[in-house]
Design an enzyme around this catalytic site. Sequence first.
Site, PDB file in Angstrom:
ATOM      1  NE  ARG A  71     -74.151 -21.207 -29.506  1.00 12.21           N
ATOM      2  CZ  ARG A  71     -72.991 -20.381 -29.294  1.00 12.21           C
ATOM      3  NH1 ARG A  71     -71.727 -20.687 -29.427  1.00 12.21           N
ATOM      4  NH2 ARG A  71     -73.308 -18.906 -29.556  1.00 12.21           N
ATOM      5  CG  ASN A 113     -60.300 -16.718 -23.217  1.00  9.48           C
ATOM      6  OD1 ASN A 113     -59.763 -16.430 -24.303  1.00  9.48           O
ATOM      7  ND2 ASN A 113     -61.255 -16.209 -22.327  1.00  9.48           N
ATOM      8  CG  HIS A 115     -61.351 -11.537 -20.616  1.00  5.08           C
ATOM      9  ND1 HIS A 115     -62.409 -11.495 -21.747  1.00  5.08           N
ATOM     10  CD2 HIS A 115     -61.495 -10.702 -19.672  1.00  5.08           C
ATOM     11  CE1 HIS A 115     -62.942 -10.604 -21.417  1.00  5.08           C
ATOM     12  NE2 HIS A 115     -62.803  -9.900 -20.122  1.00  5.08           N
ATOM     13  CB  SER A 142     -57.550 -12.783 -16.254  1.00  4.35           C
ATOM     14  OG  SER A 142     -57.939 -11.676 -15.663  1.00  4.35           O
ATOM     15  CB  THR A 147     -66.090 -23.274 -17.032  1.00  2.00           C
ATOM     16  OG1 THR A 147     -66.552 -21.955 -16.707  1.00  2.00           O
ATOM     17  CG2 THR A 147     -65.073 -23.945 -16.174  1.00  2.00           C
ATOM     18  CG  LEU A 150     -68.833 -14.799 -21.595  1.00  2.00           C
ATOM     19  CD1 LEU A 150     -67.817 -15.525 -22.982  1.00  2.00           C
ATOM     20  CD2 LEU A 150     -69.595 -13.865 -22.188  1.00  2.00           C
ATOM     21  CG  ASP A 151     -64.822 -13.801 -20.571  1.00  2.00           C
ATOM     22  OD1 ASP A 151     -64.135 -14.534 -21.312  1.00  2.00           O
ATOM     23  OD2 ASP A 151     -65.297 -12.671 -20.976  1.00  2.00           O
TER      24      ASP A 151
HETATM   25  C1  GAR Z   1     -56.006 -10.521 -26.858  1.00  2.00           C
HETATM   26  O1  GAR Z   1     -55.588  -9.037 -26.088  1.00  2.00           O
HETATM   27  C2  GAR Z   1     -56.923 -11.091 -25.875  1.00  2.00           C
HETATM   28  O2  GAR Z   1     -56.720 -10.591 -24.697  1.00  2.00           O
HETATM   29  C3  GAR Z   1     -58.306 -10.624 -26.408  1.00  2.00           C
HETATM   30  O3  GAR Z   1     -58.143 -10.613 -27.983  1.00  2.00           O
HETATM   31  C4  GAR Z   1     -56.791  -9.915 -27.954  1.00  2.00           C
HETATM   32  C5  GAR Z   1     -56.361 -10.910 -29.322  1.00  2.00           C
HETATM   33  O4  GAR Z   1     -55.480 -10.035 -29.920  1.00  2.00           O
HETATM   34  N1  GAR Z   1     -59.068 -11.566 -25.945  1.00  2.00           N
HETATM   35  C6  GAR Z   1     -60.626 -11.294 -25.884  1.00  2.00           C
HETATM   36  O5  GAR Z   1     -60.915 -10.286 -25.757  1.00  2.00           O
HETATM   37  C7  GAR Z   1     -61.164 -12.600 -25.424  1.00  2.00           C
HETATM   38  N2  GAR Z   1     -62.408 -12.354 -24.802  1.00  2.00           N
HETATM   39  P1  GAR Z   1     -54.390 -10.541 -31.113  1.00  2.00           P
HETATM   40  O6  GAR Z   1     -55.316 -11.012 -32.220  1.00  2.00           O
HETATM   41  O7  GAR Z   1     -53.581  -9.582 -31.557  1.00  2.00           O
HETATM   42  O8  GAR Z   1     -53.767 -11.911 -30.703  1.00  2.00           O
END
Ligand code: GAR
Length: 220
Positions: A71, A113, A115, A142, A147, A150-151
């Site tokens: 990582r 981000n 989420h 949201s 940070t 996570l989320d």
């Molecule tokens: C979005 O809905 C976003 O909220 C989510 O991934 C999707 C991406 O869609 N993000 C997460 O789940 C992050 N934990 P896209 O590839 O069509 O933009």
Amino acid sequence: MNDPASPLQIVVLLSGSGTTLQAIIDEIRSGNINVEINAVISDQPDATGLTRAENVGIQTCALLPRDYPDRQGFDHALASCIDRYKPQYIVLAGYMRILGKSFVERFAGKILNIHPSLLPRFRGLDTYARVLEAGDAEHGTSVHFVTAELDGGPLIMQARVKVLDGDDEESLSARVKERERKMYPAVLNMLAAKRIEMKDGQAWLDDKPLEKPMEFDLSR
Ligand code: GAR
């Protein structure tokens, strides 16, 4: 100090279809937000989001975790790649890989981000299935600063949707994504106007700590 009128320079990280990226691109091209995408980076070489970027002449890069021993090595390569594009902010738009602590600390306060839940409810994956299972009356999305938790970083803005009788994951996600496509560009534009920042571990709006996340209204 950057000229407040100059576009906010961002690098977008994604793993998938990139509809969120597309919304940001569309708002930039319509002249609605003062943002410039310097590059799009993915951990998935065949992410449709990369094609969306290439279609409009944005530089892209696929950086694959399997090409690095651990990582730390991957995060170091990712940071070096991002540095080349000199962004002011790193914008996660469906980037499904967890970023290491040292990476997050290196770019402290400069990673955003989106989420698909009303954080702190439903951190992590499968938020639509989990909210339906829990029988909640509302769900949403949201935008927050990232940070090492996570989320768990400071919240900036949220959009709510009612969970309707007969909703399944697909119908619920369609309504949430409709809001995401407007809300994320709106937050980026507020960053460009220097109205939002992360300071002392908190989100600030107009030089005051944000006591609770702003509410996004789709109709505005
Ligand atoms: C979005 O809905 C976003 O909220 C989510 O991934 C999707 C991406 O869609 N993000 C997460 O789940 C992050 N934990 P896209 O590839 O069509 O933009």
